[in-house]
Design an enzyme around this catalytic site. Structure first.
Site, short mmCIF file in Angstrom:
data_model
loop_
_atom_site.label_atom_id
_atom_site.label_comp_id
_atom_site.label_asym_id
_atom_site.label_seq_id
_atom_site.Cartn_x
_atom_site.Cartn_y
_atom_site.Cartn_z
N ASN A 235 44.15 -76.72 -91.67
CA ASN A 235 44.39 -75.68 -92.70
C ASN A 235 43.86 -75.98 -94.04
O ASN A 235 44.39 -76.79 -94.68
CB ASN A 235 45.93 -75.74 -92.56
CG ASN A 235 46.66 -75.10 -93.89
OD1 ASN A 235 45.71 -73.92 -94.41
ND2 ASN A 235 47.89 -74.99 -94.03
N TRP A 236 42.85 -75.26 -94.33
CA TRP A 236 42.01 -75.61 -95.55
C TRP A 236 42.88 -75.05 -96.57
O TRP A 236 42.51 -75.44 -97.82
CB TRP A 236 41.03 -74.84 -95.30
CG TRP A 236 39.89 -75.45 -94.49
CD1 TRP A 236 39.97 -76.44 -93.45
CD2 TRP A 236 38.40 -74.95 -94.19
NE1 TRP A 236 38.92 -76.44 -92.52
CE2 TRP A 236 37.91 -75.73 -93.04
CE3 TRP A 236 37.45 -73.99 -94.76
CZ2 TRP A 236 36.69 -75.54 -92.48
CZ3 TRP A 236 36.31 -73.95 -94.18
CH2 TRP A 236 35.80 -74.68 -93.28
N LYS A 237 44.04 -74.39 -96.45
CA LYS A 237 44.57 -73.92 -97.86
C LYS A 237 43.57 -73.20 -98.69
O LYS A 237 42.67 -72.59 -98.26
CB LYS A 237 45.56 -75.04 -98.42
CG LYS A 237 46.18 -75.75 -97.41
CD LYS A 237 47.27 -76.76 -98.01
CE LYS A 237 48.09 -77.36 -96.64
NZ LYS A 237 49.22 -78.37 -97.13
N HIS B 57 53.93 -70.90 -93.03
CA HIS B 57 53.82 -72.10 -93.49
C HIS B 57 54.59 -72.41 -94.74
O HIS B 57 54.94 -71.39 -95.54
CB HIS B 57 52.43 -72.17 -94.02
CG HIS B 57 51.91 -73.61 -94.55
ND1 HIS B 57 52.33 -74.20 -95.58
CD2 HIS B 57 51.33 -74.58 -93.95
CE1 HIS B 57 51.79 -75.32 -95.65
NE2 HIS B 57 51.31 -75.66 -94.62
N GLU C 177 54.38 -73.74 -97.59
CA GLU C 177 54.11 -73.10 -98.93
C GLU C 177 54.14 -71.52 -99.19
O GLU C 177 54.51 -71.15 -100.25
CB GLU C 177 52.58 -73.52 -99.09
CG GLU C 177 52.44 -75.14 -99.43
CD GLU C 177 51.19 -75.52 -98.79
OE1 GLU C 177 50.17 -74.76 -98.68
OE2 GLU C 177 51.33 -76.98 -98.63
N GLU D 248 56.65 -79.13 -89.27
CA GLU D 248 55.88 -79.76 -90.64
C GLU D 248 56.95 -79.77 -91.53
O GLU D 248 57.48 -78.96 -92.17
CB GLU D 248 54.92 -78.56 -91.14
CG GLU D 248 53.71 -78.42 -90.26
CD GLU D 248 52.65 -78.06 -91.29
OE1 GLU D 248 51.41 -78.50 -91.07
OE2 GLU D 248 52.68 -77.08 -91.95
N GLY E 69 51.11 -82.93 -97.52
CA GLY E 69 50.40 -83.64 -98.87
C GLY E 69 50.89 -84.70 -99.61
O GLY E 69 50.53 -84.71 -100.74
N SER F 114 50.66 -84.83 -93.28
CA SER F 114 50.10 -86.09 -93.70
C SER F 114 49.43 -86.67 -92.40
O SER F 114 49.48 -87.87 -92.27
CB SER F 114 50.99 -87.25 -94.60
OG SER F 114 51.07 -86.43 -95.74
N GLY G 242 46.08 -80.73 -92.91
CA GLY G 242 45.97 -80.12 -94.44
C GLY G 242 44.76 -80.92 -94.86
O GLY G 242 43.63 -80.72 -94.62
N GLY G 243 45.17 -81.76 -95.69
CA GLY G 243 44.22 -82.83 -96.67
C GLY G 243 43.11 -83.23 -95.73
O GLY G 243 41.77 -83.30 -96.38
P1 PGA Z 1 48.62 -82.33 -95.15
O1 PGA Z 1 49.13 -80.61 -94.79
O2 PGA Z 1 48.05 -82.69 -94.01
O3 PGA Z 1 47.86 -82.08 -96.31
O4 PGA Z 1 50.05 -82.86 -95.26
C1 PGA Z 1 49.69 -80.05 -93.60
C2 PGA Z 1 50.12 -78.63 -93.81
O5 PGA Z 1 50.43 -78.19 -94.74
O6 PGA Z 1 49.61 -78.12 -92.65
#
Ligand code: PGA
Length: 274
Positions: A31-33, A116, A118, A188, A194, A234, A255-256
């Site tokens: 997930n590149w956000k 998600h 966010e 999640e 993050g 993470s 994500g990251g």
């Molecule tokens: P993260 O994000 O790996 O940076 O913690 C995961 C996500 O939000 O899908």
């Protein structure tokens, strides 16, 4: 008759070998956000495609909407699928800023992340709107990746199971067993996203198994057994193998670490079909 230690060990190995595998193919999605421009995204997937050629799992990347066309073209012929980070449930109309699923399918999108944390936290998504999106994505023949997870405050108050229960029931409301069986869920924990704080493998496995039990209760055991449940929060190359080895963890939503081809590829290589 008394068995020797070696004989006991040999029997134990046979029992393990006979345990039926889940049959669930692991799925790892990046997930590149709100990162990467179209040309940066293209460069990333070109590097990634070469690194994951021999990976034994399903792999997807979810770039931001404006990158989907260019990244999708760059993926042509690779084993990586194209995912979107969200989608609206109406087919067309006066919905400024929203994106219809038909627009995504034309670009080659096959999975859509919905709910998600966010989106829930910053953009007012509720279980009801997540459910509308899930239905529309399924109707269009794409796979929804439905995210659920508790906040730190909720975990500290002992509400983890209640929150996940509410989000799964709400997100899947009115869907049939066969629709649910084809979906991907992502657990999640919000406090692990993050932050570098990862749930322990035991914490993650426990919630995954609670979700699977709930799916069996809402539908039946075969449906629950078919749904793939990713862990997200993470996930990094150094913790992926342990998480992915858990019986109810069927992949990762990353994500990251998905923004660097070598890190994301290392996570994909850690996921192995049983
Ligand atoms: P993260 O994000 O790996 O940076 O913690 C995961 C996500 O939000 O899908």
């Amino acid at each position: 008759m008394r068995l020797t230690d070696n004989e006991i060990e040999a029997i134990a190995q046979k029992i393990v070998a006979k345990t039926p595998s889940s049959g669930r193919r692991p799925i790892v999605v990046g997930n590149w956000k709100m990162h990467k421009t179209p040309s940066e995204g293209e460069a990333l997937v070109r590097e990634l495609a070469a690194l994951v050629e021999t990976a034994d799992c399903e792999i997807g990347v979810a770039p931001a909407y404006p990158c989907l066309g260019q990244v999708g073209r760059a993926l042509g012929g690779s084993k990586i699928s194209l995912c979107a980070q969200n989608a609206y449930w109406e087919k067309a109309g006066a919905f400024t800023g929203e994106v219809a699923i038909g627009m995504l399918t034309e670009l080659g999108v096959s999975q859509v992340i919905i709910g998600h944390s966010e989106r829930r936290q910053f953009f007012g998504e509720t279980d009801e709107t997540v459910n509308l999106r899930a239905k529309a994505v399924l109707e269009a023949g794409l796979v929804p990746i439905l995210c659920v997870g508790e906040s730190l405050q909720e975990r500290d108050s002992g509400l983890t199971h209640a929150v996940v229960d509410r989000q799964v029931r709400g997100g899947l409301a009115d869907l049939s067993g066969s629709q649910v069986a084809g979906m991907v869920l992502a657990y999640e924990p919000v406090w692990a996203i993050g932050t570098g704080k990862v749930a322990t493998v035991e914490e993650a496995q426990e919630v995954h198994s609670v979700i699977r039990q709930l799916l069996a209760e809402l539908h039946d055991a075969p449906t629950a057994g078919a749904v793939r449940i990713q862990y997200g929060g993470s996930v990094k190359p150094d913790n992926a193998a342990q998480l992915l080895a858990q019986p109810d963890i069927d992949g990762a939503l990353v994500g990251g670490a998905a923004l660097k081809a070598t890190d994301f590829a290392a996570i994909c290589m850690a996921a192995k079909a049983e």
